[in-house]
Design a protein around this motif. Sequence first.
Motif, PDB file in Angstrom:
ATOM      1  N   HIS A  53     -43.034  -0.498   9.495  1.00 62.36           N
ATOM      2  CA  HIS A  53     -42.482   0.258   8.504  1.00 62.36           C
ATOM      3  C   HIS A  53     -42.390  -0.721   7.168  1.00 62.36           C
ATOM      4  O   HIS A  53     -42.985  -0.249   6.243  1.00 62.36           O
ATOM      5  N   VAL A  54     -41.987  -1.878   7.359  1.00 60.28           N
ATOM      6  CA  VAL A  54     -41.754  -2.952   6.288  1.00 60.28           C
ATOM      7  C   VAL A  54     -43.175  -3.231   5.809  1.00 60.28           C
ATOM      8  O   VAL A  54     -43.190  -3.488   4.572  1.00 60.28           O
ATOM      9  N   LEU A  55     -44.113  -3.301   6.522  1.00 60.46           N
ATOM     10  CA  LEU A  55     -45.384  -3.938   6.093  1.00 60.46           C
ATOM     11  C   LEU A  55     -46.069  -2.718   5.310  1.00 60.46           C
ATOM     12  O   LEU A  55     -47.064  -3.067   4.572  1.00 60.46           O
ATOM     13  N   ARG A  56     -45.723  -1.420   5.462  1.00 57.43           N
ATOM     14  CA  ARG A  56     -46.290  -0.342   4.547  1.00 57.43           C
ATOM     15  C   ARG A  56     -45.965  -0.253   3.249  1.00 57.43           C
ATOM     16  O   ARG A  56     -46.431   0.261   2.477  1.00 57.43           O
ATOM     17  N   LYS A  96     -54.330  -8.723  18.031  1.00 57.61           N
ATOM     18  CA  LYS A  96     -54.819  -9.222  16.808  1.00 57.61           C
ATOM     19  C   LYS A  96     -54.859  -8.704  15.680  1.00 57.61           C
ATOM     20  O   LYS A  96     -55.100  -7.283  15.653  1.00 57.61           O
ATOM     21  N   ARG A  97     -54.820  -9.109  14.571  1.00 52.03           N
ATOM     22  CA  ARG A  97     -54.881  -8.750  13.142  1.00 52.03           C
ATOM     23  C   ARG A  97     -53.575  -7.483  12.994  1.00 52.03           C
ATOM     24  O   ARG A  97     -53.916  -6.496  12.675  1.00 52.03           O
ATOM     25  N   TRP A  98     -52.445  -7.946  13.392  1.00 52.57           N
ATOM     26  CA  TRP A  98     -51.447  -7.087  13.666  1.00 52.57           C
ATOM     27  C   TRP A  98     -50.852  -6.527  12.197  1.00 52.57           C
ATOM     28  O   TRP A  98     -50.502  -5.464  12.226  1.00 52.57           O
ATOM     29  N   ARG A  99     -50.998  -7.324  11.260  1.00 52.87           N
ATOM     30  CA  ARG A  99     -50.504  -7.144   9.827  1.00 52.87           C
ATOM     31  C   ARG A  99     -51.490  -6.043   9.170  1.00 52.87           C
ATOM     32  O   ARG A  99     -50.985  -5.046   8.755  1.00 52.87           O
ATOM     33  N   GLN A 100     -52.477  -6.159   9.650  1.00 54.08           N
ATOM     34  CA  GLN A 100     -53.485  -5.059   9.135  1.00 54.08           C
ATOM     35  C   GLN A 100     -53.422  -3.607  10.089  1.00 54.08           C
ATOM     36  O   GLN A 100     -53.476  -2.665   9.188  1.00 54.08           O
ATOM     37  N   LYS A 101     -53.209  -3.683  11.200  1.00 56.52           N
ATOM     38  CA  LYS A 101     -53.040  -2.559  12.201  1.00 56.52           C
ATOM     39  C   LYS A 101     -51.682  -1.890  11.835  1.00 56.52           C
ATOM     40  O   LYS A 101     -51.552  -0.715  11.712  1.00 56.52           O
ATOM     41  N   ALA A 102     -50.597  -2.776  11.377  1.00 62.71           N
ATOM     42  CA  ALA A 102     -49.331  -2.038  10.950  1.00 62.71           C
ATOM     43  C   ALA A 102     -49.335  -1.363   9.679  1.00 62.71           C
ATOM     44  O   ALA A 102     -48.764  -0.524   9.477  1.00 62.71           O
ATOM     45  N   SER A 103     -50.621  -1.610   8.770  1.00 63.19           N
ATOM     46  CA  SER A 103     -50.579  -0.888   7.731  1.00 63.19           C
ATOM     47  C   SER A 103     -51.401   0.321   7.971  1.00 63.19           C
ATOM     48  O   SER A 103     -51.208   1.230   6.823  1.00 63.19           O
ATOM     49  N   ASN A 104     -51.767   0.636   8.997  1.00 62.05           N
ATOM     50  CA  ASN A 104     -52.506   1.854   9.298  1.00 62.05           C
ATOM     51  C   ASN A 104     -51.896   2.799  10.441  1.00 62.05           C
ATOM     52  O   ASN A 104     -51.687   2.060  11.687  1.00 62.05           O
ATOM     53  N   ARG A 105     -51.474   3.745  10.310  1.00 61.27           N
ATOM     54  CA  ARG A 105     -50.323   4.473  11.263  1.00 61.27           C
ATOM     55  C   ARG A 105     -51.144   4.562  12.240  1.00 61.27           C
ATOM     56  O   ARG A 105     -50.637   4.534  13.538  1.00 61.27           O
ATOM     57  N   GLU A 106     -52.221   5.240  12.537  1.00 64.11           N
ATOM     58  CA  GLU A 106     -53.048   5.636  13.582  1.00 64.11           C
ATOM     59  C   GLU A 106     -53.126   4.416  14.450  1.00 64.11           C
ATOM     60  O   GLU A 106     -53.007   4.430  15.649  1.00 64.11           O
ATOM     61  N   GLU A 107     -53.580   3.166  13.885  1.00 66.13           N
ATOM     62  CA  GLU A 107     -53.766   2.205  14.842  1.00 66.13           C
ATOM     63  C   GLU A 107     -52.614   1.619  15.246  1.00 66.13           C
ATOM     64  O   GLU A 107     -52.747   1.081  16.389  1.00 66.13           O
TER      65      GLU A 107
END
Length: 121
Positions: A53-56, A96-107
């Motif tokens: 939530h915070v990373l978005r 891996k790449r958890w910050r990038q995945k956190a910004s995409n709800r589906e991932e």
Amino acid sequence: MSERERKISRNIYGAVQEQDIWRIITNQELKDLYRNFDLVRDIRRERLEVVEHVLRMEKERGVRTILEGKPEGRRNVGREILQWLDEEDLRQLKVKRWRQKASNREEWTVVMKEAEVLIGS
């Protein structure tokens, strides 16, 4: 349920009143209430959901700044201060790449479903 989890549960749920007399919840009552309840697992899951939530949020938001901030300077001698974001949970999940995945709800939904299986075990 460990002793630490029982103490936390008692703090959360407090005492029980029976016939105008207050008493603490017994260990057996806690077990009956939470047969499949795992406090540590639930805290880890909630922490991961908050991170997502915070990373978005926008980069200028105070909460995100604090999460991503790197404080400068020296700390006093003593016990290490724990960080709110413990990346150990993410390492255990092998994300891996958890910050990038956190910004995409589906991932992130896929990551959280995998986390339920791994953290729950």
